[in-house]
Design a protein around this motif. Structure first.
Motif, short mmCIF file in Angstrom:
data_model
loop_
_atom_site.label_atom_id
_atom_site.label_comp_id
_atom_site.label_asym_id
_atom_site.label_seq_id
_atom_site.Cartn_x
_atom_site.Cartn_y
_atom_site.Cartn_z
N HIS A 188 17.77 -5.83 -17.15
CA HIS A 188 18.33 -5.66 -15.81
C HIS A 188 19.53 -6.57 -15.59
CE1 HIS A 188 17.55 -5.36 -11.19
NE2 HIS A 188 18.56 -4.62 -11.59
N PHE A 189 19.25 -7.90 -15.55
CA PHE A 189 20.32 -8.88 -15.37
C PHE A 189 20.50 -9.77 -16.59
CE2 PHE A 189 19.19 -8.55 -10.67
CZ PHE A 189 20.35 -7.86 -10.34
N LYS A 190 19.85 -9.40 -17.70
CA LYS A 190 19.82 -10.26 -18.88
C LYS A 190 19.16 -11.60 -18.54
CE LYS A 190 23.67 -7.95 -21.15
NZ LYS A 190 24.98 -8.07 -21.82
N ALA A 223 27.83 -10.92 -20.80
CA ALA A 223 27.58 -11.32 -19.41
C ALA A 223 26.89 -10.17 -18.70
CB ALA A 223 28.89 -11.66 -18.71
N SER A 224 26.14 -10.51 -17.65
CA SER A 224 25.49 -9.48 -16.86
C SER A 224 26.53 -8.63 -16.14
CB SER A 224 24.56 -10.13 -15.83
OG SER A 224 24.08 -9.19 -14.93
N THR A 225 26.26 -7.33 -16.05
CA THR A 225 27.22 -6.43 -15.41
C THR A 225 26.65 -5.70 -14.19
OG1 THR A 225 26.58 -4.67 -16.95
CG2 THR A 225 28.47 -6.03 -17.56
N ASP A 226 25.39 -5.95 -13.86
CA ASP A 226 24.78 -5.28 -12.71
C ASP A 226 25.28 -5.87 -11.40
OD1 ASP A 226 23.46 -3.69 -14.40
OD2 ASP A 226 21.43 -4.31 -13.85
N ALA A 227 25.51 -5.01 -10.43
CA ALA A 227 26.02 -5.45 -9.13
C ALA A 227 24.91 -6.06 -8.28
CB ALA A 227 26.65 -4.27 -8.40
N SER A 253 29.31 -6.29 -2.64
CA SER A 253 28.73 -6.10 -3.96
C SER A 253 29.55 -6.92 -4.94
CB SER A 253 28.77 -4.62 -4.35
OG SER A 253 28.31 -4.45 -5.68
N ILE A 254 28.91 -7.90 -5.59
CA ILE A 254 29.66 -8.81 -6.46
C ILE A 254 29.12 -8.82 -7.88
CG2 ILE A 254 30.19 -10.33 -4.53
CD1 ILE A 254 28.14 -12.30 -5.90
N LEU A 255 29.91 -9.42 -8.74
CA LEU A 255 29.55 -9.64 -10.13
C LEU A 255 29.23 -8.35 -10.86
CD1 LEU A 255 27.42 -12.92 -10.02
CD2 LEU A 255 29.88 -12.66 -10.21
N GLN A 256 29.93 -7.25 -10.51
CA GLN A 256 29.76 -6.04 -11.29
C GLN A 256 30.21 -6.29 -12.71
OE1 GLN A 256 31.77 -3.06 -8.71
NE2 GLN A 256 29.94 -1.88 -9.08
N THR A 257 31.29 -7.04 -12.82
CA THR A 257 31.74 -7.49 -14.14
C THR A 257 32.17 -8.94 -13.99
OG1 THR A 257 34.02 -6.82 -13.72
CG2 THR A 257 32.59 -5.24 -14.86
#
Length: 327
Positions: free
Chosen positions: A175-177, A275-279, A316-320
């Motif tokens: 999910h988020f690693k 790196a995690s890519t989930d929003a 919504s942050i940290l999508q990438t």
């Protein structure tokens, strides 16, 4: 036989009492074990936790959460005498990339180990004595005045959300690693500092932010583990950022250029990693709590950040995460 038979009830009672006393003594020592593990250096505590057997791993995690503490004594000051270089980087600021970069430039080969001790542990034999830990105040002051001092920072709220995804979030690793192997230890330690019952094995983002707010409000922020320890209490606990030669974040253009000059290399780009890519959506309550716990950090390092934080209510942050760098 008659004698044994007549004393059989007493023998059974004695055995039961012995077992009860043994269980009581064992429980007592298990209660002391977290304190004992908390006194261990972090790399030794990690080695105890990371076992091959899932059952024993979970058991150790439940009693070793005290080892996941806020201890910046091995964070500052790390000094490389041969380069007249002092380096400090907070966890979840791009430290894996930073230390991997320094290692590769210094030894001419990448860090290829995947087991303990990791690249962050500059005191390990794998670094061949390149770094020393300077804790004498007079010597620290001399280095700050005469040598090149480098500090890697990160937007405080983005760092905390990244730490939650990496160490506290619920769900599987896909999910988020999230580092599910050590998640229980991080969660239980934060619960303890917040004064909560140690009953959860993971945190929602809201629970995580609420627990952090409780810890800060009770004046225990200095006890947080290194991944969520405020940067004011880490790299800048002894000296403010303006005393460093170079303070930067990993997304800044040319962030490593001064460091490359000190290391006598033309390579100024850090190695890339996953790196995690989930929003993540930021609810209002989370935004308020994160604002509260990072206020002092922004007051100290806000001038070194070159863009507004992406962690805002409803965003919504940290999508990438740029550069694909492991944080």
């Amino acid at each position: 036989q008659a004698l044994v038979g007549s004393h059989a009830p007493y023998i059974v009672i004695s055995i039961s009492l012995f077992r009860a006393m043994a269980a009581l003594i064992l429980s007592y020592f298990l209660c002391l074990l977290p304190t004992a593990l908390g006194a261990l250096p972090l790399h030794l505590a990690e080695a105890l936790v990371l076992t091959d057997t899932p059952q024993s791993e979970l058991s150790l995690l439940q009693v070793s959460s005290a080892m996941q503490r806020g201890d910046s004594t091995d964070l500052f000051m790390r000094y490389m005498p041969s380069r007249h270089l002092a380096v400090c980087a907070c966890a979840k600021c791009g430290s894996t990339s930073l230390w991997s970069y320094i290692y590769q430039q210094e030894f001419g080969a990448p860090w290829n180990w995947t087991d303990l001790p990791y690249v962050h542990r500059t005191s390990s034999d794998r670094w061949r004595g390149k770094f020393t830990l300077v804790q004498n105040r007079t010597e620290q002051e001399r280095i700050m005045k005469e040598d090149f001092t480098f500090a890697l920072i990160r937007d405080p709220k983005e760092r905390l959300v990244s730490a939650w995804k990496s160490k506290f979030a619920c769900g599987s690793r896909t999910h988020f690693k999230t580092d599910v192997a050590t998640r229980v230890a991080y969660v239980r330690h934060l619960q303890r500092l917040a004064g909560w019952n140690e009953s959860e094995n993971c945190f929602s983002l809201g629970e995580f932010a609420e627990a952090l707010a409780q810890v800060h409000a009770s004046g225990k922020a200095k006890l947080l583990n290194s991944h969520i320890l405020p940067q004011t209490l880490g790299c800048f606990r002894e000296f403010p950022p303006e005393k460093f030669s170079w303070v930067t974040h990993i997304d800044q253009e040319g962030a490593f250029m001064p460091l490359a000059i000190v290391l006598n290399t033309t390579q100024a780009v850090p190695p890339r990693d996953h790196a995690s890519t989930d929003a993540v959506i930021i609810p209002d309550s989370v935004a308020r709590n994160l604002d509260a716990v990072t206020k002092d950090e922004y007051a100290m390092i806000g001038g070194y950040l070159h863009e507004e934080s992406r962690v805002k209510q409803g965003v919504s942050i940290l999508q990438t995460e740029s550069h694909g760098i492991q944080r």
